[in-house]
Design an enzyme around this catalytic site. Structure first.
Site, PDB file in Angstrom:
ATOM      1  N   CYS A 130      14.357 -21.795 -15.438  1.00 22.23           N
ATOM      2  CA  CYS A 130      12.945 -22.185 -15.419  1.00 22.23           C
ATOM      3  C   CYS A 130      12.569 -23.097 -16.569  1.00 22.23           C
ATOM      4  O   CYS A 130      11.593 -23.848 -16.475  1.00 22.23           O
ATOM      5  CB  CYS A 130      12.059 -20.943 -15.410  1.00 22.23           C
ATOM      6  SG  CYS A 130      12.339 -19.831 -16.808  1.00 22.23           S
TER       7      CYS A 130
ATOM      8  N   GLU B  58       5.752 -14.946 -14.411  1.00 19.30           N
ATOM      9  CA  GLU B  58       6.667 -15.847 -15.124  1.00 19.30           C
ATOM     10  C   GLU B  58       7.190 -16.851 -14.106  1.00 19.30           C
ATOM     11  O   GLU B  58       8.078 -16.545 -13.310  1.00 19.30           O
ATOM     12  CB  GLU B  58       7.807 -15.054 -15.757  1.00 19.30           C
ATOM     13  CG  GLU B  58       7.368 -14.152 -16.899  1.00 19.30           C
ATOM     14  CD  GLU B  58       6.952 -14.940 -18.135  1.00 19.30           C
ATOM     15  OE1 GLU B  58       7.392 -16.098 -18.287  1.00 19.30           O
ATOM     16  OE2 GLU B  58       6.185 -14.401 -18.953  1.00 19.30           O
TER      17      GLU B  58
ATOM     18  N   GLY C 247       9.441 -15.739 -10.763  1.00 16.96           N
ATOM     19  CA  GLY C 247       9.787 -16.486  -9.568  1.00 16.96           C
ATOM     20  C   GLY C 247       9.019 -17.776  -9.446  1.00 16.96           C
ATOM     21  O   GLY C 247       8.699 -18.418 -10.444  1.00 16.96           O
TER      22      GLY C 247
END
Length: 530
Positions: free
Chosen positions: A299, A264, A242
């Site tokens: 991401c 992460e 997140g």
């Protein structure tokens, strides 16, 4: 399967609202953030149904899983392999349901859904099954003269009961991939999927309950109240995917019990583009990694480009040309672009676009459709460093381009900012490649492409600094959920009286020689020479 959840009124991506406040009796206050947020207590208040997952329920869940783990069933090779095979069968049986859920949550194109989620999970599962026996084997290691005669090994053992909190942008991949590592390592697992991908959350609860061992692997659906209740428990590891804001809350909760974490996270992943490149290939790869990866909601998606003032016009023309080739003259209606994840994320991205500091800087795109949560692929040229779009992770279909006088200045620009999750370089210059790899600190680096390091199972995937801590993928997933136990074996032969009191100068000489590893010194000490 036991599935705990708080019942909410139907919440679609257009209806979803978020609030920062939790009830005063919640010990760990989870802030509501943008990218991987959790829904709010306010939604629970609007529901007439009673809460069904609270601290007491979480405690019962933990006791059940702890009992299962202590019984030893998850530690055997047979159990681990059977669960991984069942997981693989689940994926093979349910690919249409998975694609439908991903389309419902994100309008994710079927090709993206299959390649970036289903296929990657299948690959992880097959690798774990192929390598599991090797991963589980103790690793023999050398000993030294001070413990002679002896042997030693490193024994991987499961941590115990672990919690995995997943994200909404890749709701299958980011849920199941760490679960594969946790199962392979022999743990009992609780998965908390993101409530912001409700179709996938519901499907995961249904499928994992059907295919996997429900006494050791459980899914808890819900939002802030449920997650808060879970964080009250003493886990053996917490794996969170997140944003940094919620990660700080997770880490604080973990610290209360000295629980190790894998975080992460993300960050602003730069792309440095030199001039001595294949322009068409470079443009296509950047566009694919940006808009072909969940419309920038990844991401590791390129967050901004750096190139020289001289080369920027050429690069921009190629980007624009290929954007039209990829998504047509009207990208808002392209079936090959995912939509923005939810309404609050849309509002955040719109705020980045409406920032006065980038007024006049938008050179391509910029169109928005609030009702359908669509934003056109957008390029922004030379946004000020203190603008919103250059101050925070974008996580969407907006791509700033920063220009510098010479390409080496780009490295200095990147190093002036927090360490990113990924950093990308396009060049044919060997010296620049070496300088980039040597001087840029990032979770991962890719030369002449973007995002593909995720597909290499022999590379660890994780961040550094504010972009995360810990890593997984391939054996690194197994290691993330294992403890490497040091084991030394000795017999009763070779017991040295010199190690025991009463201490004498002769014993000291002998022990010094032993600890120094000096065979000549040992001989001298044994014969009484100083």
């Amino acid at each position: 399967m036991i599935k705990f959840y708080r019942r909410y009124p139907s919440i679609t991506h257009r209806q979803h609202r978020s609030f920062s406040d939790l009830s005063s009796n919640s010990r760990f206050h989870l802030p509501i953030d943008i990218d991987y947020t959790m829904a709010s207590e306010e939604q629970a208040k609007n529901s007439t149904a009673p809460a069904t997952f609270d601290a007491e329920a979480a405690d019962c869940l933990m006791k059940e899983l702890r009992s299962t783990f202590l019984d030893g069933k998850t530690k055997s090779y047979e159990w681990r392999s059977s669960q991984l095979k069942s997981l693989l069968k689940m994926l093979e049986d349910s690919d249409k349901q998975i694609c439908d859920a991903l389309f419902s949550d994100l309008s994710k194109p079927e090709m993206e859904a299959y390649i970036h989620e289903i296929a990657m999970i299948k690959s992880s599962c097959k690798l774990a099954l192929k390598k599991l026996k090797d991963w589980m084997k103790p690793e023999k290691t050398k000993t030294n003269l001070g413990t002679f005669p002896s042997s030693a090994e490193i024994v991987p053992e499961p941590l115990g009961v672990v919690l995995i909190i997943s994200a909404w942008n890749y709701p299958l991949l980011l849920s199941v991939d760490p679960v594969i590592g946790a199962i392979a390592a022999g743990n009992a697992v609780v998965l908390k999927p993101s409530e912001l991908a409700p179709a996938m959350s519901s499907l995961l609860a249904k499928l994992l309950g059907k295919y996997l061992d429900s006494s050791a692997i459980k899914v808890v659906e819900g939002a802030v109240p449920e997650t808060s209740a879970l964080l009250e428990q003493k886990w053996d590891k917490i794996f969170y995917t997140g944003n940094g804001r919620v990660a700080r809350v997770v880490m604080a909760a973990a610290a209360n019990n000295l629980t190790p974490v894998v975080l992460e996270l993300g960050g602003k992943s730069p792309v440095l583009v030199d001039s001595n490149i294949d322009l068409t290939v470079t443009a296509r790869r950047i566009l694919s990694g940006k808009w072909g990866c969940n419309n920038g909601q990844a991401c590791v998606a390129p967050d901004y480009i750096i190139t020289t003032k001289q080369y920027a016009p050429v690069l921009i023309d190629s980007l624009k040309h290929n954007l039209v080739k990829f998504f047509g003259e009207d990208p808002m209606n392209s079936p090959d672009l995912s939509r923005v994840g939810h309404s609050r994320h849309f509002a955040r991205l719109k705020k980045l676009l409406d920032d006065d500091k980038i007024s006049g800087k938008i050179i391509h795109g910029g169109q928005t459709d609030k009702s359908n949560l669509k934003i056109a692929p957008t390029i922004v040229l030379d946004a000020p460093e203190d603008s919103l779009i250059m101050s925070e992770e974008i996580f969407g279909p907006l791509l700033p381009i920063v220009t510098v006088e010479k390409i080496e200045d780009g490295i200095e620009f990147i190093n002036s900012r927090p360490k990113p999750l990924a950093a990308y370089l396009f060049t044919n210059t060997k010296q620049l490649k070496e300088e980039f790899v040597s001087n840029i600190s990032a979770g991962g680096v890719v030369i002449n492409d973007v995002t593909l390091h995720l597909m290499v199972d022999t590379l660890p995937f994780g961040g550094v600094g504010e972009s995360g801590t810990g890593a997984y993928h391939g054996k690194f997933s197994f290691d993330a959920f294992s403890h490497k136990k040091a084991v030394l074996y000795r017999g009763f032969f070779g017991d040295a009286p010199a190690r025991y009191p009463p201490y004498t100068p002769g014993k000291l000489r002998l022990l010094k020689a032993l600890l120094d590893g000096s065979l000549f010194g040992i001989i001298r000490a044994l014969f009484g020479f100083s």
